[in-house]
Design an enzyme around this catalytic site. Structure first.
Site, mmCIF file in Angstrom:
data_model
loop_
_atom_site.group_PDB
_atom_site.id
_atom_site.type_symbol
_atom_site.label_atom_id
_atom_site.label_comp_id
_atom_site.label_asym_id
_atom_site.label_seq_id
_atom_site.Cartn_x
_atom_site.Cartn_y
_atom_site.Cartn_z
ATOM 1 N N GLU A 122 0.848 -1.205 0.000
ATOM 2 C CA GLU A 122 0.000 0.000 0.000
ATOM 3 C C GLU A 122 0.872 1.239 0.000
ATOM 4 O O GLU A 122 1.976 1.216 0.565
ATOM 5 C CB GLU A 122 -0.878 0.027 1.263
ATOM 6 C CG GLU A 122 -1.881 -1.094 1.325
ATOM 7 C CD GLU A 122 -2.671 -1.116 2.633
ATOM 8 O OE1 GLU A 122 -3.615 -1.901 2.725
ATOM 9 O OE2 GLU A 122 -2.336 -0.349 3.560
ATOM 10 N N LYS A 129 2.398 4.439 1.386
ATOM 11 C CA LYS A 129 2.569 4.950 2.750
ATOM 12 C C LYS A 129 2.445 6.467 2.688
ATOM 13 O O LYS A 129 3.362 7.164 2.272
ATOM 14 C CB LYS A 129 3.935 4.540 3.312
ATOM 15 C CG LYS A 129 4.122 4.928 4.777
ATOM 16 C CD LYS A 129 5.451 4.436 5.322
ATOM 17 C CE LYS A 129 5.543 4.552 6.832
ATOM 18 N NZ LYS A 129 5.352 5.885 7.365
ATOM 19 N N ARG A 176 -1.866 9.995 11.451
ATOM 20 C CA ARG A 176 -2.717 8.821 11.622
ATOM 21 C C ARG A 176 -3.925 9.202 12.478
ATOM 22 O O ARG A 176 -3.791 9.860 13.501
ATOM 23 C CB ARG A 176 -1.921 7.740 12.347
ATOM 24 C CG ARG A 176 -2.663 6.438 12.503
ATOM 25 C CD ARG A 176 -1.713 5.420 13.116
ATOM 26 N NE ARG A 176 -2.268 4.108 13.098
ATOM 27 C CZ ARG A 176 -1.520 2.998 13.089
ATOM 28 N NH1 ARG A 176 -0.220 3.080 13.072
ATOM 29 N NH2 ARG A 176 -2.079 1.815 13.096
ATOM 30 N N ARG A 205 -2.561 9.288 16.864
ATOM 31 C CA ARG A 205 -1.721 8.105 17.034
ATOM 32 C C ARG A 205 -1.404 7.881 18.514
ATOM 33 O O ARG A 205 -1.258 6.768 18.972
ATOM 34 C CB ARG A 205 -0.446 8.340 16.228
ATOM 35 C CG ARG A 205 0.547 7.254 16.352
ATOM 36 C CD ARG A 205 1.901 7.766 15.890
ATOM 37 N NE ARG A 205 2.887 6.997 16.589
ATOM 38 C CZ ARG A 205 3.737 6.174 16.000
ATOM 39 N NH1 ARG A 205 3.746 6.077 14.711
ATOM 40 N NH2 ARG A 205 4.596 5.494 16.701
ATOM 41 N N GLU A 240 -5.060 7.650 7.219
ATOM 42 C CA GLU A 240 -4.023 8.668 7.238
ATOM 43 C C GLU A 240 -4.667 9.943 6.710
ATOM 44 O O GLU A 240 -5.306 9.948 5.654
ATOM 45 C CB GLU A 240 -2.842 8.230 6.352
ATOM 46 C CG GLU A 240 -1.599 9.054 6.524
ATOM 47 C CD GLU A 240 -0.769 8.708 7.765
ATOM 48 O OE1 GLU A 240 -1.192 7.864 8.583
ATOM 49 O OE2 GLU A 240 0.308 9.296 7.925
ATOM 50 N N PHE A 266 -7.132 2.881 5.804
ATOM 51 C CA PHE A 266 -6.333 1.667 5.634
ATOM 52 C C PHE A 266 -6.707 0.502 6.535
ATOM 53 O O PHE A 266 -6.166 -0.591 6.374
ATOM 54 C CB PHE A 266 -4.834 1.953 5.715
ATOM 55 C CG PHE A 266 -4.333 2.533 7.016
ATOM 56 C CD1 PHE A 266 -4.097 1.711 8.106
ATOM 57 C CD2 PHE A 266 -4.084 3.894 7.136
ATOM 58 C CE1 PHE A 266 -3.611 2.234 9.298
ATOM 59 C CE2 PHE A 266 -3.604 4.432 8.324
ATOM 60 C CZ PHE A 266 -3.365 3.594 9.406
ATOM 61 N N LYS A 283 7.491 -1.462 6.631
ATOM 62 C CA LYS A 283 7.541 -0.228 5.845
ATOM 63 C C LYS A 283 8.813 -0.196 5.020
ATOM 64 O O LYS A 283 9.861 -0.695 5.432
ATOM 65 C CB LYS A 283 7.416 1.004 6.735
ATOM 66 C CG LYS A 283 8.382 1.090 7.865
ATOM 67 C CD LYS A 283 8.095 2.322 8.729
ATOM 68 C CE LYS A 283 8.883 2.244 10.008
ATOM 69 N NZ LYS A 283 8.740 3.388 10.863
HETATM 70 P P1 ATP Z 1 7.385 6.991 10.553
HETATM 71 O O1 ATP Z 1 8.177 7.607 11.686
HETATM 72 O O2 ATP Z 1 8.209 6.228 9.595
HETATM 73 O O3 ATP Z 1 6.406 7.919 9.942
HETATM 74 P P2 ATP Z 1 5.943 5.793 12.575
HETATM 75 O O4 ATP Z 1 7.007 5.374 13.521
HETATM 76 O O5 ATP Z 1 5.192 7.031 12.858
HETATM 77 O O6 ATP Z 1 6.526 5.846 11.150
HETATM 78 P P3 ATP Z 1 5.256 3.252 11.737
HETATM 79 O O7 ATP Z 1 4.561 2.149 12.408
HETATM 80 O O8 ATP Z 1 6.696 3.063 11.619
HETATM 81 O O9 ATP Z 1 4.929 4.597 12.474
HETATM 82 O O10 ATP Z 1 4.638 3.482 10.309
HETATM 83 C C1 ATP Z 1 3.287 3.392 10.174
HETATM 84 C C2 ATP Z 1 2.678 4.739 9.998
HETATM 85 O O11 ATP Z 1 2.542 5.019 8.617
HETATM 86 C C3 ATP Z 1 1.305 4.695 10.553
HETATM 87 O O12 ATP Z 1 1.315 5.149 11.877
HETATM 88 C C4 ATP Z 1 0.497 5.573 9.654
HETATM 89 O O13 ATP Z 1 0.417 6.862 10.238
HETATM 90 C C5 ATP Z 1 1.310 5.705 8.385
HETATM 91 N N1 ATP Z 1 0.685 5.118 7.176
HETATM 92 C C6 ATP Z 1 0.630 5.707 5.987
HETATM 93 N N2 ATP Z 1 0.046 4.917 5.081
HETATM 94 C C7 ATP Z 1 -0.295 3.771 5.706
HETATM 95 C C8 ATP Z 1 -0.907 2.572 5.297
HETATM 96 N N3 ATP Z 1 -1.277 2.364 4.031
HETATM 97 N N4 ATP Z 1 -1.084 1.611 6.232
HETATM 98 C C9 ATP Z 1 -0.696 1.786 7.493
HETATM 99 N N5 ATP Z 1 -0.105 2.915 7.938
HETATM 100 C C10 ATP Z 1 0.108 3.898 7.054
#
Ligand code: ATP
Length: 605
Positions: free
Chosen positions: A270, A272, A277, A292, A322, A362, A445
């Site tokens: 998907e 990103k 969030r 979040r 998102e 998502f 990711k």
């Molecule tokens: P980063 O710091 O890399 O932005 P993070 O630490 O905030 O990531 P991660 O779990 O590493 O959080 O990455 C998931 C985040 O990516 C989710 O919290 C969400 O906000 C975002 N996101 C964007 N697109 C998607 C998707 N298709 N599915 C799930 N999460 C997504």
């Protein structure tokens, strides 16, 4: 012997049905403060829970964490230090000047209150009935809810009245709770351990309690349920609309080959999206939005609320999306920084017009009476397709089922071209359930910048600081930063950072950090270094470094690469990004840093 046993059983039963003297809580807090060992803290708190009546268990859990309700309820007791001083003045009959002069000596209004009340007790005969936790909680609740004209006076007289009835030691903790400065260091996982010991028959019960916490985000509710119904009943603990679910998080990998291998050669990839969030809870025509970090952010996004109402076909649902800033005319996605203009208390309508958003949905965790958290991802995805009305401002995330490197790479490029950060690759296996509150390999990711190591930023938690010298005198010269280790729930030091801070940052930082100052190293911090000042782990900063090296000093991932060595980030620089959307436990983990180090080695070899 038998009679004695019966008597104890009776007393315990009586205790449970009656009330909890607040002096027992205050004594427990005093002992917790005297230890830096987490295991001891857990046992001390478990002992307190054991003598707490069932109906009070939730209250004592909230109070011990310095609040009245779960985090996601936006109600604060909100007693400013100035008002607390007035309350001490009223309760002790001392002059305001005296109380104020004592404060710099103790550095803590709670300790000052204790001192003055001790002096008062020596000169007056006090014969009041013991204060119960229920009364303390009830009055603090009244203080929190007092509003409108005369609210300040009302808060003041309620607090002073409570202090008059309290012993000096009780007063110390009441004041600290009221001013938001309790900071015992009893974190969520410590509470769960203590509940497992007190009500679950031992620490092994922690897993079941943790699941209940992960789907409710409400430690008080978990505590009340296990105290009332026992550990076996926890299996039936339900996802509820209105109770935010702790988010599932992704691991990271740097190449499509590794990703496909990890996901059994087939996954749903998907886009990103680079936004915020949002977890949306819809009940009929009522929509609540959580960040979040599970703060209630409904008021910040009135437009998103309307979009959820308009385009979600389920009557009741919990969805994850998102929220991304967009150019409404072109549909073009805008960078994360644009969206940050929406994080504000005032001028919401103007910001809404200037920075409109789209929602990319998502996941579905609940819909029309059914809990979807334990369903595999393909089932959840199918449900999403049923209930989301794909429109101009609400869309399902762009996705593609892939089983080979070429397709994955292409889709990745398409995503980056569209203004996204890269891909989220999701498992479609039988066991691909929604792992609430966990970072796991069901989601991986893949971001563009992983290709050149340490061009990727890390999010680190501030736990200590060093006073600045010369030009920086009066502020902090460097901060001690940590990564989070979720397995042992500790923060491991990884670097000292003094670069990248603007003059405005340097001015602002003491203000932000000093509210969380503590007298000694937090029990969850593992550090071989000393600092000038320690803080509770709460502030997360985005940092970019030059490389990761082995370190004899830092504790991050100790022993993982070489016995006795940890990992450190060299030449760290603050990027200017305060990750206020993350709590300390959402920071980059020690495992992620280890992964980055290993990849760096590979590249160099
Ligand atoms: P980063 O710091 O890399 O932005 P993070 O630490 O905030 O990531 P991660 O779990 O590493 O959080 O990455 C998931 C985040 O990516 C989710 O919290 C969400 O906000 C975002 N996101 C964007 N697109 C998607 C998707 N298709 N599915 C799930 N999460 C997504």
């Amino acid at each position: 012997m038998h009679v004695q046993f019966d008597l104890i059983a009776y007393l315990l039963k009586y205790q449970r049905e009656a009330s909890l003297e607040f002096s027992l809580a205050a004594k427990c807090y005093e002992e917790v403060e005297a230890t830096a060992k987490r295991l001891e803290m857990t046992d001390l708190f478990a002992d307190l829970l054991k003598v707490t009546p069932k109906g009070t268990v939730d209250k004592i859990v909230y109070l011990t964490q310095g609040r009245l309700y779960p985090n996601f309820v936006n109600v604060e007791i909100g007693i400013a230090e100035k008002l607390a001083i007035q309350a001490v003045v009223r309760a002790t009959g001392r002059a305001e000047k005296e109380v104020k002069e004592d404060l710099p000596r103790t550095g803590d209004i709670g300790e000052t209150a204790r001192g003055f009340l001790t002096k008062k007790a020596q000169t007056t005969l006090v014969t009041s009935t013991p204060l119960t936790t229920e009364i303390v909680y009830g009055i603090l609740e009244k203080i929190a809810r007092a509003s409108g004209v005369g609210a300040i006076d009302k808060k003041l007289s309620l607090l002073a009245g409570l202090l008059i009835r309290a012993t000096p030691n009780e007063a110390k903790y009441i004041i600290r709770i009221a001013t938001g400065s309790l900071r015992l260091g009893i974190a969520d996982m410590t509470v769960l351990d203590a509940l497992a010991v007190a009500y679950g028959g031992g620490k092994e019960a922690r897993g079941i309690l943790e699941r209940a916490y992960n789907i409710s985000s409400d430690l008080g509710k978990v505590a009340r349920t296990v105290a009332d119904k026992g550990i076996n009943a926890m299996e039936g603990f339900k996802v509820t609309v209105g109770n935010p679910i702790r988010p599932m998080l992704a691991e990271r990998l740097g190449s499509p080959e590794e990703i496909l291998e990890k996901l059994d050669n087939r996954c749903i990839a998907e886009f990103k999206y680079d936004g915020e969030r949002i977890q949306a809870h819809k009940e009929d025509n009522m929509v609540t939005l959580f960040s979040r970090r599970l703060e209630n952010i409904t008021d910040q996004y009135p437009d998103a609320v309307e979009l959820f109402k308009r385009d979600i076909k389920a009557k009741d649902a919990i969805l994850e999306a998102e929220c991304v800033a967009v150019d409404v005319d072109t549909g073009e996605l805008k960078p994360f920084q644009e969206l940050m203009h929406r994080r504000r208390k005032y001028g919401i309508k103007e910001a809404m017009e200037e920075y409109p958003v789209s929602l990319f949905i998502f996941d579905v965790l609940y819909a029309d009476g059914n809990d979807y958290t334990l369903e595999p991802y393909p089932v959840r995805r199918k449900k999403l397709e049923e209930i989301v009305e794909d429109g101009d401002r609400v869309k399902l995330v762009e996705s593609l089922e892939v089983d080979n490197v070429r397709d994955l790479e292409r889709f990745f490029e398409k995503s980056v071209e569209s203004g996204c950060e890269g891909l989220m690759c999701k498992s479609i296996a039988e066991d691909s359930v929604y792992q609430a509150g966990a970072r796991g390999w069901m989601w991986i990711k893949y971001k563009r910048d992983y290709r050149s190591e340490m061009t990727d930023t890390v999010d680190l938690v501030v736990v200590g600081a060093y006073y600045g010298r010369g030009k920086r005198a009066g502020t902090y010269g460097a901060l001690l930063l940590t990564a989070y280790n979720p397995t042992s729930d500790v923060f491991e030091t990884v670097t000292k950072c003094g670069t990248g801070f603007t003059d405005a940052d340097l001015k602002k930082l003491p203000k932000i950090l000093n509210e969380h100052k503590i007298a000694h190293k937090d029990a969850r911090v593992q550090s071989r270094l000393e600092t000038d000042v320690w803080f509770e782990p709460f502030l997360v900063l985005e940092v970019l470094g030059a490389e990761i090296t082995l370190s004899p000093v830092h504790t991050c991932a100790t022993d993982a690469i070489r016995k006795g060595s940890g990992l450190a980030i060299r030449f760290p620089r603050f990027t200017g990004n305060y990750r206020v959307d993350k709590s300390a436990e959402d920071a980059t983990t020690e495992k992620e840093i280890l992964g980055m180090y290993r990849k760096q080695l590979k590249r160099l070899s």
